[in-house]
Scaffold this motif. Structure first.
Motif, PDB file in Angstrom:
ATOM      1  N   ALA A 336       0.852  -1.201   0.000  1.00  0.00           N
ATOM      2  CA  ALA A 336       0.000   0.000   0.000  1.00  0.00           C
ATOM      3  C   ALA A 336       0.882   1.244   0.000  1.00  0.00           C
ATOM      4  O   ALA A 336       0.613   2.222  -0.700  1.00  0.00           O
ATOM      5  CB  ALA A 336      -0.922  -0.016   1.215  1.00  0.00           C
ATOM      6  N   LEU A 337       1.963   1.172   0.776  1.00  0.00           N
ATOM      7  CA  LEU A 337       2.900   2.303   0.832  1.00  0.00           C
ATOM      8  C   LEU A 337       3.541   2.550  -0.517  1.00  0.00           C
ATOM      9  O   LEU A 337       3.659   3.692  -0.968  1.00  0.00           O
ATOM     10  CB  LEU A 337       4.036   1.980   1.813  1.00  0.00           C
ATOM     11  CG  LEU A 337       3.788   2.268   3.269  1.00  0.00           C
ATOM     12  CD1 LEU A 337       5.049   1.954   4.058  1.00  0.00           C
ATOM     13  CD2 LEU A 337       3.441   3.732   3.406  1.00  0.00           C
ATOM     14  N   ASP A 338       3.949   1.443  -1.157  1.00  0.00           N
ATOM     15  CA  ASP A 338       4.578   1.581  -2.478  1.00  0.00           C
ATOM     16  C   ASP A 338       3.619   2.228  -3.462  1.00  0.00           C
ATOM     17  O   ASP A 338       4.012   3.094  -4.246  1.00  0.00           O
ATOM     18  CB  ASP A 338       5.008   0.204  -3.006  1.00  0.00           C
ATOM     19  CG  ASP A 338       6.300  -0.257  -2.342  1.00  0.00           C
ATOM     20  OD1 ASP A 338       7.035   0.630  -1.839  1.00  0.00           O
ATOM     21  OD2 ASP A 338       6.556  -1.467  -2.296  1.00  0.00           O
ATOM     22  N   ALA A 339       2.355   1.813  -3.395  1.00  0.00           N
ATOM     23  CA  ALA A 339       1.365   2.362  -4.329  1.00  0.00           C
ATOM     24  C   ALA A 339       1.222   3.865  -4.088  1.00  0.00           C
ATOM     25  O   ALA A 339       1.156   4.659  -5.039  1.00  0.00           O
ATOM     26  CB  ALA A 339       0.024   1.650  -4.131  1.00  0.00           C
ATOM     27  N   ALA A 340       1.204   4.257  -2.818  1.00  0.00           N
ATOM     28  CA  ALA A 340       1.044   5.689  -2.506  1.00  0.00           C
ATOM     29  C   ALA A 340       2.273   6.476  -2.967  1.00  0.00           C
ATOM     30  O   ALA A 340       2.151   7.563  -3.532  1.00  0.00           O
ATOM     31  CB  ALA A 340       0.808   5.866  -1.015  1.00  0.00           C
ATOM     32  N   CYS A 341       3.458   5.906  -2.730  1.00  0.00           N
ATOM     33  CA  CYS A 341       4.693   6.591  -3.153  1.00  0.00           C
ATOM     34  C   CYS A 341       4.713   6.733  -4.670  1.00  0.00           C
ATOM     35  O   CYS A 341       5.098   7.775  -5.208  1.00  0.00           O
ATOM     36  CB  CYS A 341       5.928   5.811  -2.707  1.00  0.00           C
ATOM     37  SG  CYS A 341       6.240   5.931  -0.946  1.00  0.00           S
ATOM     38  N   GLU A 342       4.295   5.680  -5.361  1.00  0.00           N
ATOM     39  CA  GLU A 342       4.301   5.706  -6.822  1.00  0.00           C
ATOM     40  C   GLU A 342       3.356   6.801  -7.334  1.00  0.00           C
ATOM     41  O   GLU A 342       3.695   7.543  -8.262  1.00  0.00           O
ATOM     42  CB  GLU A 342       3.887   4.313  -7.346  1.00  0.00           C
ATOM     43  CG  GLU A 342       4.071   4.081  -8.828  1.00  0.00           C
ATOM     44  CD  GLU A 342       5.476   4.444  -9.341  1.00  0.00           C
ATOM     45  OE1 GLU A 342       6.458   4.417  -8.563  1.00  0.00           O
ATOM     46  OE2 GLU A 342       5.582   4.800 -10.534  1.00  0.00           O
ATOM     47  N   ALA A 343       2.200   6.915  -6.681  1.00  0.00           N
ATOM     48  CA  ALA A 343       1.240   7.954  -7.092  1.00  0.00           C
ATOM     49  C   ALA A 343       1.862   9.338  -6.916  1.00  0.00           C
ATOM     50  O   ALA A 343       1.684  10.223  -7.756  1.00  0.00           O
ATOM     51  CB  ALA A 343      -0.046   7.837  -6.277  1.00  0.00           C
ATOM     52  N   CYS A 344       2.609   9.511  -5.835  1.00  0.00           N
ATOM     53  CA  CYS A 344       3.277  10.803  -5.603  1.00  0.00           C
ATOM     54  C   CYS A 344       4.319  11.047  -6.686  1.00  0.00           C
ATOM     55  O   CYS A 344       4.447  12.149  -7.213  1.00  0.00           O
ATOM     56  CB  CYS A 344       3.970  10.823  -4.240  1.00  0.00           C
ATOM     57  SG  CYS A 344       2.847  10.874  -2.863  1.00  0.00           S
ATOM     58  N   ARG A 345       5.057   9.993  -7.001  1.00  0.00           N
ATOM     59  CA  ARG A 345       6.138  10.137  -7.985  1.00  0.00           C
ATOM     60  C   ARG A 345       5.577  10.519  -9.355  1.00  0.00           C
ATOM     61  O   ARG A 345       6.099  11.389 -10.043  1.00  0.00           O
ATOM     62  CB  ARG A 345       6.913   8.814  -8.086  1.00  0.00           C
ATOM     63  CG  ARG A 345       8.400   8.992  -8.223  1.00  0.00           C
ATOM     64  CD  ARG A 345       9.139   7.665  -8.327  1.00  0.00           C
ATOM     65  NE  ARG A 345       9.016   6.786  -7.180  1.00  0.00           N
ATOM     66  CZ  ARG A 345       9.783   6.842  -6.107  1.00  0.00           C
ATOM     67  NH1 ARG A 345      10.730   7.753  -6.014  1.00  0.00           N
ATOM     68  NH2 ARG A 345       9.613   5.995  -5.116  1.00  0.00           N
ATOM     69  N   LEU A 346       4.455   9.864  -9.726  1.00  0.00           N
ATOM     70  CA  LEU A 346       3.856  10.142 -11.029  1.00  0.00           C
ATOM     71  C   LEU A 346       3.288  11.556 -11.092  1.00  0.00           C
ATOM     72  O   LEU A 346       3.365  12.234 -12.110  1.00  0.00           O
ATOM     73  CB  LEU A 346       2.723   9.138 -11.305  1.00  0.00           C
ATOM     74  CG  LEU A 346       3.187   7.722 -11.639  1.00  0.00           C
ATOM     75  CD1 LEU A 346       1.981   6.794 -11.772  1.00  0.00           C
ATOM     76  CD2 LEU A 346       4.002   7.724 -12.932  1.00  0.00           C
ATOM     77  N   ALA A 347       2.709  11.974  -9.946  1.00  0.00           N
ATOM     78  CA  ALA A 347       2.054  13.291  -9.937  1.00  0.00           C
ATOM     79  C   ALA A 347       3.074  14.418 -10.021  1.00  0.00           C
ATOM     80  O   ALA A 347       2.811  15.473 -10.575  1.00  0.00           O
ATOM     81  CB  ALA A 347       1.218  13.445  -8.676  1.00  0.00           C
ATOM     82  N   SER A 348       4.230  14.172  -9.440  1.00  0.00           N
ATOM     83  CA  SER A 348       5.219  15.247  -9.392  1.00  0.00           C
ATOM     84  C   SER A 348       6.562  14.668  -9.028  1.00  0.00           C
ATOM     85  O   SER A 348       6.652  13.760  -8.202  1.00  0.00           O
ATOM     86  CB  SER A 348       4.776  16.250  -8.320  1.00  0.00           C
ATOM     87  OG  SER A 348       5.888  16.831  -7.732  1.00  0.00           O
ATOM     88  N   PRO A 349       7.614  15.209  -9.615  1.00  0.00           N
ATOM     89  CA  PRO A 349       8.936  14.723  -9.230  1.00  0.00           C
ATOM     90  C   PRO A 349       9.309  15.206  -7.831  1.00  0.00           C
ATOM     91  O   PRO A 349      10.249  14.752  -7.230  1.00  0.00           O
ATOM     92  CB  PRO A 349       9.866  15.325 -10.274  1.00  0.00           C
ATOM     93  CG  PRO A 349       9.124  16.483 -10.855  1.00  0.00           C
ATOM     94  CD  PRO A 349       7.672  16.248 -10.649  1.00  0.00           C
ATOM     95  N   GLU A 350       8.513  16.157  -7.309  1.00  0.00           N
ATOM     96  CA  GLU A 350       8.799  16.722  -5.982  1.00  0.00           C
ATOM     97  C   GLU A 350       8.239  15.805  -4.910  1.00  0.00           C
ATOM     98  O   GLU A 350       7.311  15.037  -5.151  1.00  0.00           O
ATOM     99  CB  GLU A 350       8.115  18.094  -5.844  1.00  0.00           C
ATOM    100  CG  GLU A 350       8.627  19.123  -6.814  1.00  0.00           C
ATOM    101  CD  GLU A 350      10.100  19.398  -6.620  1.00  0.00           C
ATOM    102  OE1 GLU A 350      10.518  19.544  -5.462  1.00  0.00           O
ATOM    103  OE2 GLU A 350      10.843  19.421  -7.618  1.00  0.00           O
ATOM    104  N   PRO A 351       8.752  15.912  -3.670  1.00  0.00           N
ATOM    105  CA  PRO A 351       8.168  15.132  -2.586  1.00  0.00           C
ATOM    106  C   PRO A 351       6.746  15.589  -2.316  1.00  0.00           C
ATOM    107  O   PRO A 351       6.378  16.709  -2.680  1.00  0.00           O
ATOM    108  CB  PRO A 351       9.060  15.448  -1.379  1.00  0.00           C
ATOM    109  CG  PRO A 351       9.919  16.572  -1.772  1.00  0.00           C
ATOM    110  CD  PRO A 351       9.877  16.725  -3.245  1.00  0.00           C
TER     111      PRO A 351
END
Ligand SMILES: Cc1cc2nc3c(=O)[nH]c(=O)nc-3n(C[C@H](O)[C@H](O)[C@H](O)COP(=O)(O)O)c2cc1C
Length: 357
Positions: A336-351
């Protein structure tokens, strides 16, 4: 509990950032120093061993347990005893007690010291109706004679520093009277959340009340209310002259707040916000500590709110919310964490946005 996060959201303080305030480590007793002078607040159902350890690792100078019901502790209530699980690498740790019977509180204090508490704190700030109508929590603020008797009796029972966590007052501020009663009874420190009981979590903490208390007592004064980053910590130190600050909501999903405030107090550059890899690493550690402490089944229920706090306001939040349904194993949580991190990464290269924003 009617807890709001709104007053932590920007824009919550206009004007200039005050100059850096130098604050040495803060001594509570011969064997107890808070270094740096930044404390993790007691928070019911939040400040359990895994979260306390994460915050210590991030730079909190001291941590406090969730509130522990003195009578239930003495009766050996199983769930209450679990709150007394103190780990070797989280010290210094204060244990917060809740109750209003001096003898019972003194016995409970002796018990928690036996279990390794470095200090004992009395809850005099909880605003919940059920608690205050029984004369506990913020209900105690109306009775400074009883506060004196409680601290005197606890002081006869234990050698560790005694502290009390108060609100500014019941409806109007009487923090100075409460502080003086504690001081006369031999307490070491008072933590003050700069809102009255009547204010619950509304508006902003009144720093003037904290400053007034600091001027009036010789106790260590720990300022609390709306500290969520190095700027608001500076503001608390600056406006109140308090000896240490305490952080509650600002640490939810954002234990990095401690390293930020510590760096500023040390005169160092403020560390950059954690990137996704940092976040993933700390979250994984949080999950591991949780499983180690409470087992997988309990973790799958309780860790959800923490994970959502970490991703609050980010592109990962929605994905995480969905992924958190039906968790069964530690691997499910990490997925679940990986999925959330991936969504963040796709949305923006920023944290993702800072959790407390
Ligand atoms: C979830 C939650 C649980 C809390 N539980 C306690 C508690 O057990 N004992 C206590 O003294 N204060 C408790 N508080 C109050 C906080 O310690 C703190 O005084 C308050 O949130 C103001 O600080 P902040 O602006 O940094 O959040 C709790 C606050 C929150 C958000």
């Amino acid at each position: 509990m009617g807890i709001s996060f709104d007053n932590l959201a920007p824009p919550r303080w206009g004007g200039e950032v005050p100059d850096r305030v130098e604050r040495p480590a803060c001594r509570l007793g011969p064997d107890l120093v808070i270094d740096p002078p930044v404390v993790l607040s007691p928070m019911a159902a939040v400040t359990n061993p895994p979260f306390r350890m994460i915050c210590r690792e991030m730079g909190a100078g001291m941590v406090v347990t969730e509130m522990i019901h003195a009578r239930l502790l003495l009766e050996g209530d199983e769930r209450t005893l679990q709150f007394l699980d103190l780990r070797k690498n989280e010290h210094p740790v204060g244990v917060q007690l809740f109750g209003n019977d001096p003898v019972m509180l003194a016995e409970a204090a002796a018990r928690v010291v036996e279990e390794g508490a470095d200090s004992v704190d009395l809850n005099m700030g909880c605003p919940m109706k059920k608690i205050v109508t029984s004369g506990c929590g913020a209900g105690l603020l109306k009775n400074t004679d009883l506060i004196y008797e409680i601290f005197k009796t606890m002081g006869d029972a234990v050698d560790v520093p005694l502290t009390g966590k108060i609100r500014a007052g019941w409806e109007d501020s009487n923090a100075v009277d409460v502080g003086l009663a504690m001081q006369d009874a031999g307490a070491s420190a008072v933590t003050i959340h700069g809102r009255t009981r009547g204010e619950m979590y509304d508006g902003h903490a009144d720093l003037g009340v904290i400053a007034e208390l600091k001027r009036a007592v010789d106790l260590v004064v720990i300022g609390n209310g709306d500290v969520r980053d190095w700027q608001s910590a500076r503001r608390m130190f600056h406006a109140t002259n308090c000896d240490a600050v305490m952080v509650a909501r600002g640490a939810l999903g954002n234990p990095w707040v401690f390293r930020e405030i510590k760096a500023d107090l040390d005169g160092l550059a403020i560390p950059a916000p954690p990137d996704l890899d940092d976040r993933r690493r700390v979250l994984t550690r949080h999950v591991e500590l949780y499983v180690e402490t409470f087992g997988v089944e309990r973790t799958t229920f309780e860790i959800r709110k923490h994970l959502l706090w970490y991703f609050r306001g980010s592109a990962g939040e929605k994905v995480l919310r969905k992924a958190l349904r039906g968790l069964k194993t530690q691997a499910d949580i990490l997925e679940a964490l990986d999925a959330a991190c991936e969504a963040c990464r796709l949305a923006s290269p920023e944290p993702p946005i800072q959790a407390s924003s």
